[in-house]
Design an enzyme around this catalytic site. Structure first.
Site, PDB file in Angstrom:
ATOM      1  N   HIS A  74      30.638  52.343  48.120  1.00 11.62           N
ATOM      2  CA  HIS A  74      30.717  53.455  49.160  1.00 11.62           C
ATOM      3  C   HIS A  74      30.068  54.728  48.975  1.00 11.62           C
ATOM      4  O   HIS A  74      29.311  55.877  49.749  1.00 11.62           O
ATOM      5  CB  HIS A  74      32.419  53.688  49.155  1.00 11.62           C
ATOM      6  CG  HIS A  74      32.550  54.483  48.051  1.00 11.62           C
ATOM      7  ND1 HIS A  74      32.622  53.665  47.312  1.00 11.62           N
ATOM      8  CD2 HIS A  74      32.556  56.118  47.909  1.00 11.62           C
ATOM      9  CE1 HIS A  74      33.413  54.880  46.330  1.00 11.62           C
ATOM     10  NE2 HIS A  74      33.578  56.433  46.525  1.00 11.62           N
ATOM     11  N   LEU A  77      38.361  62.385  41.700  1.00 16.09           N
ATOM     12  CA  LEU A  77      39.056  62.814  43.402  1.00 16.09           C
ATOM     13  C   LEU A  77      38.875  61.117  43.738  1.00 16.09           C
ATOM     14  O   LEU A  77      37.184  60.960  43.540  1.00 16.09           O
ATOM     15  CB  LEU A  77      37.455  63.669  44.319  1.00 16.09           C
ATOM     16  CG  LEU A  77      38.348  65.027  43.171  1.00 16.09           C
ATOM     17  CD1 LEU A  77      37.232  66.257  44.935  1.00 16.09           C
ATOM     18  CD2 LEU A  77      39.579  65.848  44.020  1.00 16.09           C
ATOM     19  N   LYS A 107      31.951  65.590  42.284  1.00 22.47           N
ATOM     20  CA  LYS A 107      31.798  65.217  43.143  1.00 22.47           C
ATOM     21  C   LYS A 107      31.256  65.943  44.313  1.00 22.47           C
ATOM     22  O   LYS A 107      31.451  67.833  44.118  1.00 22.47           O
ATOM     23  CB  LYS A 107      33.441  64.958  43.872  1.00 22.47           C
ATOM     24  CG  LYS A 107      32.954  63.642  45.034  1.00 22.47           C
ATOM     25  CD  LYS A 107      34.765  63.288  45.419  1.00 22.47           C
ATOM     26  CE  LYS A 107      34.320  62.306  45.830  1.00 22.47           C
ATOM     27  NZ  LYS A 107      35.560  61.174  46.469  1.00 22.47           N
ATOM     28  N   GLU A 115      43.106  35.397  38.162  1.00 19.91           N
ATOM     29  CA  GLU A 115      42.385  34.620  39.120  1.00 19.91           C
ATOM     30  C   GLU A 115      41.567  35.533  39.909  1.00 19.91           C
ATOM     31  O   GLU A 115      40.597  34.900  40.397  1.00 19.91           O
ATOM     32  CB  GLU A 115      43.284  33.946  39.925  1.00 19.91           C
ATOM     33  CG  GLU A 115      44.153  33.395  39.651  1.00 19.91           C
ATOM     34  CD  GLU A 115      45.785  33.460  39.161  1.00 19.91           C
ATOM     35  OE1 GLU A 115      45.799  34.805  38.555  1.00 19.91           O
ATOM     36  OE2 GLU A 115      46.706  32.759  38.203  1.00 19.91           O
ATOM     37  N   HIS A 151      47.551  21.012  43.513  1.00 21.48           N
ATOM     38  CA  HIS A 151      49.245  21.598  43.588  1.00 21.48           C
ATOM     39  C   HIS A 151      49.570  22.110  44.811  1.00 21.48           C
ATOM     40  O   HIS A 151      49.965  22.975  45.439  1.00 21.48           O
ATOM     41  CB  HIS A 151      49.725  22.485  42.588  1.00 21.48           C
ATOM     42  CG  HIS A 151      50.130  21.311  40.977  1.00 21.48           C
ATOM     43  ND1 HIS A 151      48.544  21.246  40.199  1.00 21.48           N
ATOM     44  CD2 HIS A 151      50.662  21.446  40.487  1.00 21.48           C
ATOM     45  CE1 HIS A 151      48.921  21.083  39.729  1.00 21.48           C
ATOM     46  NE2 HIS A 151      50.029  20.706  39.561  1.00 21.48           N
ATOM     47  N   ASP A 183      58.310  21.980  41.032  1.00 18.17           N
ATOM     48  CA  ASP A 183      58.695  23.648  39.837  1.00 18.17           C
ATOM     49  C   ASP A 183      59.295  24.741  41.679  1.00 18.17           C
ATOM     50  O   ASP A 183      59.316  25.395  41.698  1.00 18.17           O
ATOM     51  CB  ASP A 183      57.283  23.222  40.314  1.00 18.17           C
ATOM     52  CG  ASP A 183      56.857  22.628  39.092  1.00 18.17           C
ATOM     53  OD1 ASP A 183      57.452  23.416  37.961  1.00 18.17           O
ATOM     54  OD2 ASP A 183      55.518  22.905  38.784  1.00 18.17           O
ATOM     55  N   GLN A 192      55.216  27.575  43.665  1.00 21.46           N
ATOM     56  CA  GLN A 192      53.666  26.846  42.856  1.00 21.46           C
ATOM     57  C   GLN A 192      53.143  26.192  43.627  1.00 21.46           C
ATOM     58  O   GLN A 192      52.301  25.872  43.637  1.00 21.46           O
ATOM     59  CB  GLN A 192      54.196  25.476  41.659  1.00 21.46           C
ATOM     60  CG  GLN A 192      55.551  26.873  40.280  1.00 21.46           C
ATOM     61  CD  GLN A 192      54.735  27.638  39.847  1.00 21.46           C
ATOM     62  OE1 GLN A 192      53.677  27.583  39.301  1.00 21.46           O
ATOM     63  NE2 GLN A 192      55.264  28.860  39.915  1.00 21.46           N
TER      64      GLN A 192
END
Lengths: 619, 619
Positions: free
Chosen positions: B74, B183, B243, B366, B415, B423, B427
């Site tokens: 931003h 902030l 800021k 991930e 999978h 499972d 999963q």
């Protein structure tokens, strides 16, 4: 260590051994599962369920029971074994592990009354545990919350979101235990057995962190005592353990993640070895402590008797959302709101102003916001987590698991679509309907004005199961009144005549584009039907089919969303069986910054494009 | 501090002041944006672009340029202002900020040649920066990578995934700078100005952490010197800032996040105040250091001349994936693989065995796996991050941003669906097609056998843009040969006759259910067409339409995925304009543990259900 602790150690160690034996039996019988991950945690689970935790084994619904979350969900068999040992389920029930006809699934699900949230996606259980612990405060309960994590899952960022939030909220009723067996699925973890390195991370995040030998029962009991005595901060017990502990052929060895022992000699030998570890007991375990069940008034739904807006008012649905949530919260203490540092944009700040004690600021951390909401919902709260709809994608795996759990979370996403304008695509939700609709049990609502926002918010609150409400940034005119009824699975025909040559289906900001198109076409002598599809899932198939039949089979959807997975697909799927197809107007590719009107126009979802589509279809 | 540093301080401070002025001008002109977040970072950006970084301002494509990632996207105007100051863009170009006709969007996008990845969803830029820094190793470049973070975004778990990964990989060419202006959007951050608390977290994660006054140019230059001299670990500079710094009316005040100064008196006064801060310069800035451009051989795509499987072989597509990736990697050094501790399940371990130096283990995280892949792709690598498809949902916000960036990442999810069996649902990926298809520029491929996996993997590698490949757990028979051609956007008609009464469209495991149904129906004298929809996006509309026309308009899709957003919707959308509808077989609700065959049967996607659907439609 107090004397009373020492005397119960042999009996607890025997419990741990029995948990190992049953974990081996169950996984061998199932032919799949994670015995090695159960074995590393056996003493910890034995200590928790048979010395530390207060719970009424006959009453899973006692709200003052201590809570246990198996964040390392793949160790489900050791949990099921503990239940069997505690008499919660039958002694042989764990042998049904992973069978289609058994609720003892590969990973725990809340279909089982002692499970609050489904686990199995790592790094989530501890987030739910934060919410569960926060709930204890809300209901003035003394229950404590325990979360058992694997070491591998400490790599998940969500764990650190939970760590920060729990420390910020000073949730001292929360105790996490990390089972540091040093082996992940595919090899050693990045920390191996360096429990001090792990503890240092938690301490930096404001937790009390204790490092122990996770197979030393006295050390476990002592650490749990210390955790219970800790005030003002949560505690983590970082326990050094051995994967496969107790079974010499697999102890501490790689290649044994998620692998059962073979039926016959391999399993028999392991069980015999474990049985040989049973020892004489100094004294039996003392009876478990059962929490006093605190009487609480039965919860009662609130109802918004009046609507806050009149025809012609102009209000953004995101603002109406905040106002309605604050109002509904007046009448029902179960309603809580959670924010990820955008409360002044989603207007959840309106709820905070009136109900500060039921407002949770999770800062810029969407996973813990949804995760904590999952835990709160599991314990009876009605949580409304909200942020920009685009950033709910950050928590999609949590949302997926909340759907698996069927949890009562009420998500709201503001700033949907290109109509947010200049901030550009990073802030625009254009796949949120797709991601929410994909989960078959998530209800998806999309109000267009202030009144429908209020009505749908109330419906969302008291609908059983996960709900998503999409709100918009721009102000829109109020078109509904107190006389308008809304239902989950409903829709509103907002323009109709006997001469309609096509039906345009919009929702949110595009409904107004459709109304503008209607007016423009009317001037040209062309009548169209306009439907407000405020319930995107489930969808009002009968109204859509009737419209299709009455408007020459011409259905046009227009949505501030990408083409796949949104309103177009929802309508197409609902009318397909009757042979109707849908003409879709949606955002065709990655958008850019610009004025809202410019963007609606450029991406083909403005009134002008609707007029053109009607003319094309009806020509 | 060395003398040469001291003498350049006044000139650099003046640069910082000019960056503030231009940030105010641009946001005021745009009528929206984040001047206060630009002002806190002005000295840092000035130091980076005009003292620290080596880059050829005339050549954004010099692979040895130092890299800068604005994780706090931003603050884009201060970046654009720095470019203008450096002569990269015109002096007045920043005044086009956020306009529809300008590439200077509200948040940076890689449409701009100096931007590697789109930012604006917080906590992502630093992940990409890890990948960019890893790429320097791969191409033997001395470029350094700088990432500027806001303090608010430090709450994102992905930041700690990045912290862990960079420290584990000892990426000392990476320097993060946290602009701690205390902030957030809606109020103070949880740490406010406690830079030591923030630094402690990074140190615990293995980083060198320096705390400084972020408006003290000498301190910034000194910290950057120290970072550059640090070996064996990444560095973060935790900079205490204000800021809105420099504009007394907004300095350190709440309520000024994302708010421009009003055109006229408000902005004029601020600019006048800033201009008054310009100071005499001891000496002009020295010319920027330009990196030597290292000559490297031009990259060349590899090609798999032969196929590895013969008809009748049986291999899981996940295993064929790993083998094919390893083979393709033999011929093209740009190909890298990333794992989240499931390499032995996705079979990316086959790549690791052959190309360990191009394999990155991110452990169970991930977001950094996809984030690092984004950074690698931005610098010319061809990264294949893979995990269980279900867990790609953990990184959906990253995938969304990778799509906005149009990055060349090749995701693989194994999978998929209920066919994984015991499972259980945590999963099982059952919404992955929906989430990937929602992004309009993600190519979605879904091989059914070993040969198609090899062919599609090669296509994926050299397709420009993001690709997702879905692989399956069970072994499936090989049905294709070296003679079969595959294309992105193609499909295969695997069974056809002149008498076909319906078309069944499957992919992956369901293709074999369709073939079984075909054989069963054939015995009963009913002929059907069977199509392998290996390219789910884009979809082969012409083959589908031809089939619809030739088989009485009867199209049946069958997929191991929930109903919404997958193959059914893809086909329906492709054939709708021609008036055809689709009968869908898909997983209707949240599944449970069980044997794969039991689950395919129970959830209505087995051969038996296909036979029944054909009979129902064709009756």
């Amino acid at each position: 260590m107090p004397v009373q602790s020492a005397s119960r150690v042999p009996a607890l160690m025997n419990v741990a051994t029995r948990l190992r034996i049953e974990s081996v039996r169950a996984t061998t019988e199932a032919g799949s599962g994670h015995p090695s991950s159960c074995c590393s945690a056996a003493e910890i689970v034995a200590a928790l369920f048979f010395a530390e935790m207060r719970y009424d084994a006959r009453d899973p619904h006692n709200p003052d029971n201590d809570r246990f979350v198996l964040s390392k969900g793949h160790a489900a068999p050791v949990l099921y074994a503990a239940w069997a040992e505690a008499g919660i389920i039958g002694r042989n029930a764990p042998l049904t592990l992973r069978r289609f006809d058994s609720d003892l699934e590969g990973h725990p699900t809340p279909r089982l009354p002692w499970v609050d949230v489904a686990t199995g996606s790592l790094g989530q259980g501890v987030c739910a545990a934060v919410g569960i612990a926060l709930n204890a405060r809300l209901i003035n309960s003394e229950y404590r919350t325990y979360a058992l994590l694997g070491d591998g899952e400490l790599a998940e960022g969500s764990v650190w979101e939970a760590a920060e939030a729990a420390s910020f909220e000073r949730v001292d009723s929360l105790c996490a235990i990390a089972d540091v067996n040093a082996l992940g699925q595919s090899g050693p973890t990045q920390w191996k057995h360096d429990v001090e390195a792990i503890a240092a991370r938690w301490r930096a995040f404001g937790w009390r962190a204790l490092t122990i030998d996770g197979h030393n029962m006295s050390a476990i009991l002592d650490a749990l005592d210390q955790a219970r005595a800790t005030r003002g901060q949560p505690t983590i017990i970082v326990a050094r353990t051995i994967k496969g502990k107790g079974i010499s052929s697999i102890e501490g060895k790689g290649g044994w993640h998620g692998k059962p022992l073979k039926k016959g000699e391999e399993a028999d030998k392991a069980i015999a070895e474990l049985e040989s570890q049973l020892q004489p007991e100094d004294e039996p375990l003392p009876p478990r402590r059962v929490p006093k069940r605190v009487e609480r008034p039965a919860p009662k739904p609130a109802h918004l008797d009046t609507v806050s807006y009149t025809l012609g008012d102009s209000v953004a649905t995101r603002e109406a959302y905040g106002a309605a949530l604050a109002r509904l919260g007046d009448g029902d203490d179960r309603i809580v709101a959670l924010d990820a540092d955008v409360r002044n944009s989603t207007f959840s700040e309106k709820f905070e102003e009136k109900h500060p004690q039921r407002f949770f600021e999770l800062y810029i951390a969407e996973q813990i916001m949804i995760g904590a909401a999952m835990g709160l919902a599991a314990r009876g709260a009605i949580p409304f987590p909200s942020t920009f709809a685009a950033f709910l994608s950050r928590a999609y795996d949590f949302i997926r698991m909340a759907a698996i759990s069927g949890l009562n979370i009420k998500m709201a996403g503001s700033h949907a679509g290109v109509s947010i304008g200049e901030d550009g695509p990073s802030q625009m939700a254009l796949e949120d309907l797709a991601m929410m609709r994909a989960e078959p049990n998530i209800t998806v609502l999309y109000p267009c004005d202030g009144v429908s926002t209020e009505r749908l918010l109330e419906l969302a609150a008291y609908h059983s199961g996960p709900v998503y409400m999409r709100t918009s940034r721009p102000k829109t005119p109020v078109i509904y009144t107190a006389d308008d009824a809304f239902t989950i699975g409903g829709s509103k025909v907002v323009r109709r005549s006997a001469d309609d040559v096509a039906t345009v289906i919009g929702a949110g900001v595009t409904l107004f584009e459709a109304i503008t198109a209607h007016d423009e076409l009317q001037k040209q002598g062309v009548a169209i039907r306009v439907i407000d599809l405020y319930s995107v899932q489930p969808v009002d198939a009968s109204t859509l089919l009737q419209a299709a039949r009455e408007t020459k089979g011409r259905l046009i959807t227009v949505e501030d969303h990408y083409k796949a997975g949104g309103i177009g697909d929802a309508v197409a799927s609902a009318v397909a069986a009757d042979g109707f197809t849908v003409h879709r107007l949606a955002v065709p590719d990655i958008p850019r910054s610009g004025k809202p009107e410019e963007l609606l126009e450029h991406y083909g979802i403005s009134a002008r494009h609707i007029v053109a589509a009607v003319k094309q279809l009806a020509s």
